[in-house]
Scaffold this active site. Structure first.
Site, PDB file in Angstrom:
ATOM      1  N   SER A 194       0.851  -1.191   0.000  1.00 31.99           N
ATOM      2  CA  SER A 194       0.000   0.000   0.000  1.00 31.99           C
ATOM      3  C   SER A 194       0.883   1.235   0.000  1.00 31.99           C
ATOM      4  CB  SER A 194      -0.881   0.000   1.259  1.00 31.99           C
ATOM      5  OG  SER A 194      -1.499   1.249   1.469  1.00 31.99           O
ATOM      6  N   TYR A 234      -1.645   0.320  10.680  1.00 31.30           N
ATOM      7  CA  TYR A 234      -1.679  -0.165   9.298  1.00 31.30           C
ATOM      8  C   TYR A 234      -0.391   0.207   8.573  1.00 31.30           C
ATOM      9  CZ  TYR A 234      -3.484  -0.955   4.547  1.00 31.30           C
ATOM     10  OH  TYR A 234      -3.667  -1.402   3.263  1.00 31.30           O
TER      11      TYR A 234
END
Length: 252
Positions: free
Chosen positions: A136, A149
């Protein structure tokens, strides 16, 4: 008739994983669908003439069973797409949930490690292996409320970069894909524990966020380049997102 190429996709029951499985089947791969939800896998496998293997990437035993199921197939394993992952919560570090951080690390980082270890011998033996790691943009930059995250995705990026170094000289390339804002049915909803309003707010005013098919297209493109071509990292965002914090939103 040549030996068929096998692609293994984790997290294949929905979202980017499902879209990637569909696209790879069109590209001629025999796809192994790995995920936890057996009913969804069965339906998709029937549609794609694929192989479904119920697998939890956070379980050593489950991943070992995936490796055995893949080994029993006729063909050569040339592609692994480490897609299983996800985000939980948006707490600031001072209020961070240790359980959420631990769960994110287990699925994003250790899940990638488990599956890669299980399938790497077959990928090497194929003589033309490719490992795709779906990380990501959160693996490249941090943001408020994204500590857990981002930490997991930074670790997953480090895993991919290290693996590429360690495999130098062997016939397996390592490709990292880092999507920005992608709208899927479940990602934000899971992150916010089913709170549909908070999930929708992530994409509010963004005319065209990326969708799962956009990322599947990226996976298929990198995986089908000539094998001497290694796309180390592909960062992909919607036009509206110039950076992690810079998103154009249209207000009514």
């Amino acid at each position: 008739m040549g030996v068929r190429d096998i692609a293994v996709v984790t997290g294949a029951s929905s979202g980017i994983g499902e879209a990637t499985a569909r696209r790879l089947a069109k590209e001629g791969f025999h796809v192994v669908l790995a995920a936890r939800r057996a009913d969804r896998l069965a339906r998709l496998a029937a549609e794609l003439d694929a192989t479904a293997v119920v697998c939890d990437v956070t379980s050593d035993g489950s991943v070992a069973a995936l490796g055995s199921a893949v080994a029993a197939l006729d063909g050569r394993v040339t592609l692994l797409v480490n897609n299983a992952g996800g985000a939980l919560g948006a707490d600031y570090v001072e209020a961070g949930s240790v359980a959420d951080w631990q769960a994110m690390f287990d699925v994003n980082v250790l899940g990638t490690l488990r599956v890669t270890k299980a399938l790497l011998p077959a990928l090497v033996a194929s003589g033309a292996g490719t490992i795709v790691v779906l990380s990501s943009t959160a693996g490249l930059i941090v943001y408020e409320g994204g500590g857990g995250y981002a930490a997991a995705k930074h670790a997953q990026t480090a895993l991919a970069e290290t693996l590429r170094l360690e495999l130098c000289g062997r016939p397996v390339r390592v490709i990292e894909i880092d999507p920005g804002m992608v709208r899927t049915d479940e990602f934000a909803l899971k992150r916010f524990d089913g709170d549909a309003e908070r999930a929708a707010a992530v994409y509010a005013g963004v005319a065209e966020p990326l969708v799962a098919d956009d990322i599947a297209d990226c996976v298929a493109w990198v995986a089908t380049r000539p094998h001497h071509v290694n796309v180390d990292r592909l960062v992909v965002r919607p036009l509206a997102q110039a950076a992690q914090h810079k998103v154009h939103r249209v207000t009514s």
